[in-house]
Design a protein around this motif. Structure first.
Motif, PDB file in Angstrom:
ATOM      1  N   LYS A 188       0.893   2.363  -7.147  1.00 15.96           N
ATOM      2  CA  LYS A 188       0.244   1.575  -8.191  1.00 15.96           C
ATOM      3  C   LYS A 188      -0.967   2.303  -8.766  1.00 15.96           C
ATOM      4  CE  LYS A 188      -0.644  -1.815  -5.308  1.00 15.96           C
ATOM      5  NZ  LYS A 188      -0.191  -1.240  -4.028  1.00 15.96           N
ATOM      6  N   THR A 189      -1.831   2.808  -7.880  1.00 13.97           N
ATOM      7  CA  THR A 189      -3.045   3.472  -8.357  1.00 13.97           C
ATOM      8  C   THR A 189      -2.705   4.784  -9.055  1.00 13.97           C
ATOM      9  OG1 THR A 189      -4.417   2.447  -6.664  1.00 13.97           O
ATOM     10  CG2 THR A 189      -5.250   4.479  -7.618  1.00 13.97           C
ATOM     11  N   VAL A 190      -1.785   5.541  -8.487  1.00 12.64           N
ATOM     12  CA  VAL A 190      -1.387   6.810  -9.106  1.00 12.64           C
ATOM     13  C   VAL A 190      -0.870   6.550 -10.531  1.00 12.64           C
ATOM     14  CG1 VAL A 190       0.319   8.680  -8.990  1.00 12.64           C
ATOM     15  CG2 VAL A 190      -0.958   8.046  -6.941  1.00 12.64           C
ATOM     16  N   SER A 243       0.825  -1.196   0.000  1.00 10.72           N
ATOM     17  CA  SER A 243       0.000   0.000   0.000  1.00 10.72           C
ATOM     18  C   SER A 243       0.868   1.258   0.000  1.00 10.72           C
ATOM     19  CB  SER A 243      -0.872  -0.039   1.258  1.00 10.72           C
ATOM     20  OG  SER A 243      -1.742   1.043   1.237  1.00 10.72           O
ATOM     21  N   GLY A 244       0.546   2.184  -0.879  1.00 12.87           N
ATOM     22  CA  GLY A 244       1.274   3.451  -0.938  1.00 12.87           C
ATOM     23  C   GLY A 244       2.472   3.429  -1.882  1.00 12.87           C
TER      24      GLY A 244
HETATM   25  N1  LIG Z   1      -4.737  12.727  -4.873  1.00 10.87           N
HETATM   26  C1  LIG Z   1      -3.594  12.621  -4.185  1.00 10.87           C
HETATM   27  N2  LIG Z   1      -3.022  13.711  -3.596  1.00 10.87           N
HETATM   28  C2  LIG Z   1      -1.863  13.605  -2.915  1.00 10.87           C
HETATM   29  N3  LIG Z   1      -1.172  12.466  -2.760  1.00 10.87           N
HETATM   30  C3  LIG Z   1      -1.670  11.345  -3.325  1.00 10.87           C
HETATM   31  C4  LIG Z   1      -2.903  11.370  -4.058  1.00 10.87           C
HETATM   32  N4  LIG Z   1      -3.162  10.115  -4.488  1.00 10.87           N
HETATM   33  C5  LIG Z   1      -2.131   9.357  -4.038  1.00 10.87           C
HETATM   34  N5  LIG Z   1      -1.245  10.093  -3.355  1.00 10.87           N
HETATM   35  C6  LIG Z   1      -0.006   9.588  -2.721  1.00 10.87           C
HETATM   36  O1  LIG Z   1       0.738   8.853  -3.661  1.00 10.87           O
HETATM   37  C7  LIG Z   1       1.321   7.700  -3.048  1.00 10.87           C
HETATM   38  C8  LIG Z   1       0.965   6.464  -3.818  1.00 10.87           C
HETATM   39  O2  LIG Z   1      -0.417   6.217  -3.679  1.00 10.87           O
HETATM   40  P1  LIG Z   1      -1.209   5.083  -4.479  1.00 10.87           P
HETATM   41  O3  LIG Z   1      -2.637   5.310  -4.203  1.00 10.87           O
HETATM   42  O4  LIG Z   1      -0.771   5.049  -5.880  1.00 10.87           O
HETATM   43  O5  LIG Z   1      -0.696   3.771  -3.730  1.00 10.87           O
HETATM   44  P2  LIG Z   1      -1.097   2.266  -4.056  1.00 10.87           P
HETATM   45  O6  LIG Z   1       0.163   1.559  -4.404  1.00 10.87           O
HETATM   46  O7  LIG Z   1      -2.193   2.213  -5.031  1.00 10.87           O
HETATM   47  O8  LIG Z   1      -1.571   1.754  -2.624  1.00 10.87           O
HETATM   48  P3  LIG Z   1      -2.833   0.851  -2.192  1.00 10.87           P
HETATM   49  O9  LIG Z   1      -2.345  -0.580  -2.259  1.00 10.87           O
HETATM   50  O10 LIG Z   1      -3.104   1.274  -0.797  1.00 10.87           O
HETATM   51  O11 LIG Z   1      -3.969   1.117  -3.105  1.00 10.87           O
HETATM   52  C9  LIG Z   1       0.829   7.673  -1.620  1.00 10.87           C
HETATM   53  O12 LIG Z   1       1.853   8.155  -0.798  1.00 10.87           O
HETATM   54  C10 LIG Z   1      -0.349   8.592  -1.613  1.00 10.87           C
HETATM   55  O13 LIG Z   1      -0.481   9.242  -0.388  1.00 10.87           O
END
Ligand SMILES: Nc1ncnc2c1ncn2[C@@H]1O[C@H](COP(=O)(O)OP(=O)(O)OP(=O)(O)O)[C@@H](O)[C@H]1O
Ligand SMILES: [Mg+2]
Length: 349
Positions: free
Chosen positions: A64-66, A60-61
């Motif tokens: 991936k989603t970004v 998490s974090g």
């Molecule tokens: N809209 C936003 N504004 C500011 N920071 C963001 C935003 N979206 C994501 N982040 C930051 O970008 C980083 C990556 O987030 P992301 O959501 O891509 O993680 P992830 O790998 O998808 O995690 P998860 O498994 O929890 O879904 C995190 O530190 C998050 O706080």
């Protein structure tokens, strides 16, 4: 002897194997508290071939989603900006096309499903209306054709009694069935790339298995490429041909799935593999596989970002120098010690 015809053939072959999606050096920032911008995804590069199935994995974090939302052209909508890099889809750099074109592509070229399908569906409309609306908008079908397409799509995603269920509202569907409806909605416009962001995380294990089976079937039937986002390597093992491991906003390892499980090249990948529960291993191993957590972007260490948690860290080296991506026989890995380490994968029984 290599003839001119051979060379031309090779060129044609290379052209036809151009990846459907080619992400290069993708770097994304979000506003930081003090009026500046904070990098949260940095230098991300990977390909998804036509019909291929690629996993984007990490805790998490990790970003991936970004990264996936960026491919969908939704960075700006989430408050961020792409500060560097390119996202080529079918040979066109999407970071350079106007928003209108990206929106068109979002309907027909690619589609995305999310962890909480019920949130993506409108409770006020029947699932049939929602699928039909999407195909009318993107494919220009008539009302009747669109409704027929909705039924066909519900059948494609193996919802029993599709002709009746098309008139039901989202609340009448279970979590797993809602996810099928979402997949139907996205697949209705014949996308070439399906991005699935933790599509099974909110579901029971048995339902999860069925959705994975469905995605596999859909790929076989339609040839859609899949970018499958998950924090769980075990889930992607059977589904994906390539695994891209993310850690603290960058790619730690990118390798063929059949290799990465047995010969991980990055200590983080090896740690993720150790957290997969395996019969005969005590539960302790899972908990202690990778102590600590991913640092927030503002606290990324100077050297290797994984170094504070890495069991193989070389002090004075790994905590000082930020590793570049290195080519390895199985793909690429971002580890300064990649040549010295013989990392543990999952054992073959
Ligand atoms: N809209 C936003 N504004 C500011 N920071 C963001 C935003 N979206 C994501 N982040 C930051 O970008 C980083 C990556 O987030 P992301 O959501 O891509 O993680 P992830 O790998 O998808 O995690 P998860 O498994 O929890 O879904 C995190 O530190 C998050 O706080
Ligand atoms: Mg996520």
């Amino acid at each position: 002897m290599v003839t001119m015809t051979d060379l031309m053939r090779k060129e044609q072959f290379d052209a036809s194997t151009e990846p459907l999606l080619r992400v290069r050096d993708l770097t994304i920032e979000f506003p930081s508290g003090g009026g500046g911008w904070q990098t949260t995804v940095e230098g991300v590069s990977f390909d998804v071939g036509a019909g291929e199935s690629v996993a984007l994995v990490g805790e998490s974090g990790s970003g991936k989603t970004v990264s996936s939302l960026a491919v969908m052209g939704l960075t700006q909508a989430t408050g961020g900006r792409i500060s560097r890099g390119s996202i080529e889809f079918d040979g066109r750099d999407l970071t350079k096309v106007p928003e209108r074109e990206w929106r068109k592509l979002r309907g027909t070229g690619m589609g995305m499903i999310f962890q909480q399908p019920i949130r993506s569906l409108n409770p006020a409309y029947t699932v049939g209306d929602q699928i039909a609306e999407s195909v009318r908008k993107h494919l220009g079908l008539s009302r009747k054709e669109a409704m027929a397409r909705a039924v066909e799509m519900l059948e494609l995603v193996q919802i029993p009694r599709a002709k009746e269920r098309v008139g039901d509202y989202p609340h009448a569907f279970s979590g797993g069935m809602c996810q099928r409806v979402m997949i139907a909605m996205v697949m209705a416009c014949n996308p070439r790339l399906l991005i699935a962001d933790e599509p099974t995380t909110a579901l029971d294990v048995t339902v999860q298995e069925k959705i994975l089976d469905l995605l596999r079937d859909l790929q076989e039937q339609t040839g859609v490429a899949l970018l499958f986002v998950s924090h769980d390597l075990a889930v992607v093992a059977e589904l994906c041909q390539r695994v891209v491991v993310m850690y603290a906003g960058e790619i730690a390892e990118n390798a063929a799935a059949e290799e990465v499980f047995f010969r991980p090249q990055h200590p983080y990948t090896s740690g993720l593999l150790a957290s997969i529960p395996q019969p005969g291993l005590n539960a302790d191993r899972r908990l202690h596989a990778i102590p600590g957590g991913i640092p927030a972007a503002a606290d990324w260490p100077t050297g290797c970002r994984f170094s504070p948690r890495c069991p193989h860290v070389a002090p004075g080296v790994c905590d000082v120098e930020h590793p570049a991506m290195a080519q390895v026989p199985t793909g690429e890995a971002r580890c300064l010690r990649v040549q010295d380490l013989d990392l543990q994968g999952v054992s073959v029984r």
